[in-house]
Scaffold this motif. Structure first.
Motif, PDB file in Angstrom:
ATOM      1  N   UNK A  33      -3.971 -34.742  68.083  1.00 36.40           N
ATOM      2  CA  UNK A  33      -2.712 -34.426  67.406  1.00 36.40           C
ATOM      3  C   UNK A  33      -2.047 -35.694  66.910  1.00 36.40           C
ATOM      4  N   UNK A  34      -1.199 -35.542  65.901  1.00 35.93           N
ATOM      5  CA  UNK A  34      -0.449 -36.698  65.393  1.00 35.93           C
ATOM      6  C   UNK A  34       1.040 -36.376  65.502  1.00 35.93           C
ATOM      7  N   UNK A  35       1.781 -37.274  66.143  1.00 39.45           N
ATOM      8  CA  UNK A  35       3.217 -37.031  66.325  1.00 39.45           C
ATOM      9  C   UNK A  35       3.969 -37.316  65.034  1.00 39.45           C
ATOM     10  N   UNK A  36       4.886 -36.427  64.680  1.00 37.50           N
ATOM     11  CA  UNK A  36       5.766 -36.683  63.536  1.00 37.50           C
ATOM     12  C   UNK A  36       7.176 -37.057  64.022  1.00 37.50           C
ATOM     13  N   UNK A  37       7.496 -36.740  65.264  1.00 41.28           N
ATOM     14  CA  UNK A  37       8.629 -37.353  65.979  1.00 41.28           C
ATOM     15  C   UNK A  37       7.984 -37.955  67.225  1.00 41.28           C
ATOM     16  N   UNK A  38       8.074 -39.271  67.361  1.00 41.36           N
ATOM     17  CA  UNK A  38       7.208 -39.982  68.324  1.00 41.36           C
ATOM     18  C   UNK A  38       7.702 -39.959  69.765  1.00 41.36           C
ATOM     19  N   UNK A  39       6.725 -39.933  70.644  1.00 43.97           N
ATOM     20  CA  UNK A  39       6.931 -40.217  72.081  1.00 43.97           C
ATOM     21  C   UNK A  39       6.718 -41.718  72.247  1.00 43.97           C
ATOM     22  N   UNK A  40       7.733 -42.416  72.729  1.00 46.87           N
ATOM     23  CA  UNK A  40       7.539 -43.845  73.008  1.00 46.87           C
ATOM     24  C   UNK A  40       8.474 -44.236  74.144  1.00 46.87           C
ATOM     25  N   UNK A  41       7.982 -44.292  75.359  1.00 45.41           N
ATOM     26  CA  UNK A  41       8.792 -44.677  76.507  1.00 45.41           C
ATOM     27  C   UNK A  41       8.773 -43.614  77.585  1.00 45.41           C
ATOM     28  N   UNK A  55      11.040 -40.410  77.716  1.00 50.06           N
ATOM     29  CA  UNK A  55      12.492 -40.598  77.559  1.00 50.06           C
ATOM     30  C   UNK A  55      13.060 -39.721  76.441  1.00 50.06           C
ATOM     31  N   UNK A  56      12.180 -39.098  75.673  1.00 46.72           N
ATOM     32  CA  UNK A  56      12.677 -38.172  74.634  1.00 46.72           C
ATOM     33  C   UNK A  56      11.639 -37.082  74.344  1.00 46.72           C
ATOM     34  N   UNK A  57      12.111 -36.004  73.691  1.00 47.42           N
ATOM     35  CA  UNK A  57      11.194 -34.954  73.205  1.00 47.42           C
ATOM     36  C   UNK A  57      10.347 -35.538  72.070  1.00 47.42           C
ATOM     37  N   UNK A  58       9.218 -34.899  71.761  1.00 43.22           N
ATOM     38  CA  UNK A  58       8.432 -35.308  70.587  1.00 43.22           C
ATOM     39  C   UNK A  58       7.840 -34.052  69.935  1.00 43.22           C
ATOM     40  N   UNK A  59       7.451 -34.205  68.670  1.00 40.78           N
ATOM     41  CA  UNK A  59       6.855 -33.072  67.925  1.00 40.78           C
ATOM     42  C   UNK A  59       5.596 -33.569  67.227  1.00 40.78           C
ATOM     43  N   UNK A  60       4.545 -32.744  67.249  1.00 44.78           N
ATOM     44  CA  UNK A  60       3.290 -33.168  66.616  1.00 44.78           C
ATOM     45  C   UNK A  60       2.669 -32.054  65.785  1.00 44.78           C
ATOM     46  N   UNK A  61       1.715 -32.476  64.958  1.00 43.71           N
ATOM     47  CA  UNK A  61       0.871 -31.544  64.215  1.00 43.71           C
ATOM     48  C   UNK A  61      -0.529 -31.669  64.817  1.00 43.71           C
ATOM     49  N   UNK A  64      -2.802 -29.022  73.780  1.00 45.01           N
ATOM     50  CA  UNK A  64      -3.161 -27.711  74.356  1.00 45.01           C
ATOM     51  C   UNK A  64      -2.857 -26.575  73.393  1.00 45.01           C
ATOM     52  N   UNK A  65      -2.209 -26.901  72.263  1.00 49.90           N
ATOM     53  CA  UNK A  65      -1.857 -25.875  71.267  1.00 49.90           C
ATOM     54  C   UNK A  65      -2.298 -26.300  69.877  1.00 49.90           C
ATOM     55  N   UNK A  66      -2.542 -25.290  69.025  1.00 49.78           N
ATOM     56  CA  UNK A  66      -2.780 -25.571  67.604  1.00 49.78           C
ATOM     57  C   UNK A  66      -1.455 -25.623  66.859  1.00 49.78           C
ATOM     58  N   UNK A  67      -1.518 -25.962  65.585  1.00 51.94           N
ATOM     59  CA  UNK A  67      -0.348 -25.897  64.708  1.00 51.94           C
ATOM     60  C   UNK A  67       0.671 -26.992  64.941  1.00 51.94           C
ATOM     61  N   UNK A  68       1.924 -26.559  65.204  1.00 54.58           N
ATOM     62  CA  UNK A  68       3.056 -27.480  65.342  1.00 54.58           C
ATOM     63  C   UNK A  68       3.586 -27.359  66.767  1.00 54.58           C
ATOM     64  N   UNK A 108       9.157 -29.205  84.331  1.00 59.70           N
ATOM     65  CA  UNK A 108       9.661 -28.676  83.054  1.00 59.70           C
ATOM     66  C   UNK A 108       9.355 -29.617  81.876  1.00 59.70           C
ATOM     67  N   UNK A 109       8.498 -30.610  82.101  1.00 54.42           N
ATOM     68  CA  UNK A 109       8.098 -31.498  81.004  1.00 54.42           C
ATOM     69  C   UNK A 109       6.777 -30.971  80.449  1.00 54.42           C
ATOM     70  N   UNK A 110       6.898 -30.005  79.532  1.00 54.06           N
ATOM     71  CA  UNK A 110       5.724 -29.253  79.064  1.00 54.06           C
ATOM     72  C   UNK A 110       5.714 -29.152  77.543  1.00 54.06           C
ATOM     73  N   UNK A 111       4.542 -28.822  76.994  1.00 52.59           N
ATOM     74  CA  UNK A 111       4.438 -28.593  75.555  1.00 52.59           C
ATOM     75  C   UNK A 111       4.616 -27.107  75.257  1.00 52.59           C
ATOM     76  N   UNK A 112       5.205 -26.820  74.107  1.00 53.61           N
ATOM     77  CA  UNK A 112       5.321 -25.433  73.626  1.00 53.61           C
ATOM     78  C   UNK A 112       4.925 -25.408  72.150  1.00 53.61           C
ATOM     79  N   UNK A 113       4.386 -24.277  71.717  1.00 44.29           N
ATOM     80  CA  UNK A 113       4.010 -24.171  70.305  1.00 44.29           C
ATOM     81  C   UNK A 113       5.234 -23.766  69.476  1.00 44.29           C
ATOM     82  N   UNK A 114       5.483 -24.500  68.383  1.00 50.92           N
ATOM     83  CA  UNK A 114       6.591 -24.142  67.486  1.00 50.92           C
ATOM     84  C   UNK A 114       6.117 -23.139  66.440  1.00 50.92           C
TER      85      UNK A 114
END
Ligand code: DP6
Length: 446
Positions: free
Chosen positions: A17-25, A35-41, A195-199, A212-218
Motif C-alpha cells: 500500500x502507499x500512504x496518501x496521509x503519512x504515518x511517521x512517528x 502518533x497520528x492516523x494515516x490513510x493509504x491506497x 489487510x484491506x483493498x481499496x482505500x 483500538x489501533x487498527x485499520x478499517x476500509x474506507x
C-alpha cells in the motif's frame, strides 16, 4: 494427532500500500502505536505483492522462515528471472535465504496469532489439530515479493500482512481483518493497512494496549477505479535510513512532527476521507502532495536531517506541479515514502498515457533497454502511448501540456524503471497448490 507425517499448508497473496496521509512517528515503539492516523491506497497485487506459504507439521523441530526470491547475479539457466536494476539488465538466480525469526517483531506476531488459533481438521490428510496444539507445533514459512525488497516500495507492509493473514487461515483464526490488522501492525506499522483493498485508514487509537489501533476500509478498489498509478523506481538500492530509525529520530528531535501530529493531520484525515468518498480528485491531489511534502519536511527538521528524495524526485515533483498548474485543475497527484521513488496517481487512463509519455520523454531508458522491461506491471498502457511497436522514445513528442515546462531531455538512466498499476484488492488465499513456495511432502522451500 494420529499420523505424524503430514504437512498442512496455506498460501496467500497480500498487496502493498502507499500512504496518501503519512504515518511517521510512534508513541509506543514496542506495540507500534502511531502518533497520528494515516490513510493509504492499496496497490493491485497483480503488479506488487507478497506471496507467503505457511506450513505446520508434527515433524518440524522449530519455527523456520525463508525469503524466496533473494537474488544474485548468476549465469545458471535454471530458475532464472530477468530483472532490470539501476542501469544493467541482469540474469538472476532465485535462491532461498533462511532468515532468523528471533526478532521481537516476528515473535510478537507469532505469539499473538498462535494464541488465537482454532481447531483444524483435514480427514483426507489425517490432519487433526486442536486449539491448544498451536502453542507447541512448529511452523515453516516461505515468502516472496514480486518487487525489489527495500527499494522504498513498502515491502515490509505486504510481508507482515501476508504472514499474519496466511497464518490466520492456516490456524482457522476467526478474527476479522481489522483485528488481524492489529497483529500485523506489531510487525510493521504500515502492514496493518495491507489487510484491506481499496482505500484504508489506520486509526491511531488511544488505548495503551493498542487494541483500538487498527485499520478499517474506507472504500473498496471499485469505488474509484478511474485512478491509474505510475511508480517511478528511482533507485533499487537499500534505503539509507530505515523508516523505523528515521521516525524514531524525528520523534526525538522534530518540533514540526509534534505540530503535524496534533494540529495538521487530524484535519487532513477528515478532508481526505471526504475527498475519497466524493471522488474529488482536486482535493485528493492537494492533500496527498502537501502531506508527502510535509512528511519530507519533518525529515529535514530531524537532527541530523534525513534526506529521502533526490534530484530526480525533485524533478518529477516540478514536472507534475507545473503540469497541474498549467491545466488549471489537478491531473496527477504525487507521493514519496522513505526513499526517492515517485508514486504518481493520474486521475484517469487518458491522463496516465500523457503522463507516461512525458515521463519517458524526460527520463528515457538507456539506449539498450527494451521498453517492456522499462515499463512493467500493466504495460498495456505502452500501446496507448504509441510505444509498443517500432516507435522509440527518441520519436516521442511530449504532450503539449507538459512540453516546455521542465528542462531538457537529458535524464537518461535516472529512473530504473516504471511500474504501471491501479488501486487493488486485499489479501486472498491462493488455492492452486502449484503456487505454494514450500514442498507439500517435506515442508521445505521448493
Ligand atoms: C514513510 O511501517 O515501514 O512509508 O512501523 O517502523 O515498521 P515501522 O515503519 P514502516 O513506516 C512506513 C512509513 C512511510 C509512511 C506510511 O507508509 O504511512
Amino acid at each position: 494427532m494420529a499420523a505424524e507425517k503430514w504437512v498442512y499448508m496455506v498460501t496467500a497473496q497480500t498487496p502493498t500500500n502507499i500512504a496518501v496521509i503519512k504515518y511517521w512517528g510512534k508513541r509506543d515503539e514496542v506495540r507500534i502505536l502511531p502518533v497520528n492516523d494515516s490513510i493509504s491506497v492499496t496497490l493491485d497485487p497483480d503488479h506488487l505483492c507478497t506471496v507467503t506459504t505457511v506450513a505446520v507439521s508434527p515433524a518440524f523441530d522449530r519455527d523456520r522462515m525463508w525469503l524466496n526470491g533473494k537474488t544474485k547475479k548468476h549465469s545458471c539457466e535454471k530458475s532464472v528471472i530477468h530483472l532490470v536494476t539501476e542501469s544493467v539488465s541482469y540474469i538472476l538466480l532465485i535462491e532461498n535465504l533462511e532468515i532468523s525469526l528471533s526478532g521481537s517483531r516476528y515473535q510478537n506476531c507469532l505469539r499473538e496469532i498462535r494464541s488465537r488459533g482454532g481447531d483444524v481438521e483435514d480427514r483426507e490428510k489425517g490432519v487433526k489439530i486442536e486449539k491448544k496444539d498451536w502453542e507447541r507445533l512448529n511452523l515453516h514459512i516461505a515468502s516472496h515479493n514480486n518487487f525489489p525488497t527495500a527499494a522504498g516500495l513498502a515491502s515490509s507492509a505486504a510481508g507482515f500482512a501476508c504472514l499474519v493473514f496466511s497464518l490466520a487461515k492456516l490456524m482457522n483464526v476467526e478474527e476479522d481483518p481489522s483485528q488481524l490488522s492489529a497483529i500485523a501492525r506489531q510487525g510493521s506499522g504500515s502492514a496493518c493497512r495491507s489487510l484491506f483493498g481499496g482505500f484504508v485508514k489506520w486509526k491511531m487509537g488511544s488505548k495503551d494496549d493498542g487494541s483500538d489501533s487498527v485499520a478499517v476500509q474506507l472504500a473498496d478498489e471499485k469505488h474509484w477505479d478511474d485512478l491509474v498509478i505510475i511508480i517511478a523506481v528511482v533507485s533499487s538500492r537499500q534505503k539509507e535510513t530505515s523508516s523505523t530509525s528515521g521516525m524514531r529520530e524525528s520523534v526525538e528531535t522534530s518540533l514540526l512532527l509534534q505540530h503535524r501530529a496534533k494540529e495538521v493531520v487530524p484535519k487532513r484525515i477528515v478532508q481526505m476521507e471526504e475527498a475519497i468518498k466524493n471522488r474529488d480528485f482536486a482535493s485528493f491531489t492537494q492533500l496527498s502532495c502537501t502531506d508527502s511534502n510535509q512528511f519530507h519536511a519533518v525529515c529535514l527538521d530531524t537532527s541530523p536531517p534525513i534526506f529521502y528524495m533526490n534530484d530526480t524526485s525533485h524533478r518529477i515533483i516540478s514536472l507534475v506541479e507545473k503540469w497541474n498548474r498549467s491545466e488549471g485543475t489537478p491531473q496527477v497527484a504525487y507521493t514519496f515514502d522513505a526513499g526517492p521513488n515517485a508514486v504518481l496517481i493520474a486521475r484517469n487512463r487518458k491522463v496516465a498515457v500523457q503522463l507516461l509519455q512525458g515521463l519517458l520523454y524526460y527520463f528515457p531508458p538507456k539506449s539498450d533497454t527494451d521498453m517492456k522491461s522499462y515499463v512493467v506491471g500493466d504495460n498495456s498502457i505502452l500501446k496507448e502511448a504509441g510505444l509498443d511497436g517500432e516507435n522509440s522514445v527518441e520519436n516521442l513528442q511530449p504532450p503539449p501540456e507538459i512540453k516546455d515546462n521542465i528542462g531538457t531531455q537529458d535524464q537518461k538512466g535516472e529512473v530504473s524503471y516504471f511500474i504501471c498499476t491501479r488501486p487493488g484488492r486485499g489479501p486472498v488465499v491462493l488455492p492452486d497448490q502449484t503456487q505454494a513456495l514450500l514442498d507439500p511432502e517435506t515442508g521445505l522451500p521448493k
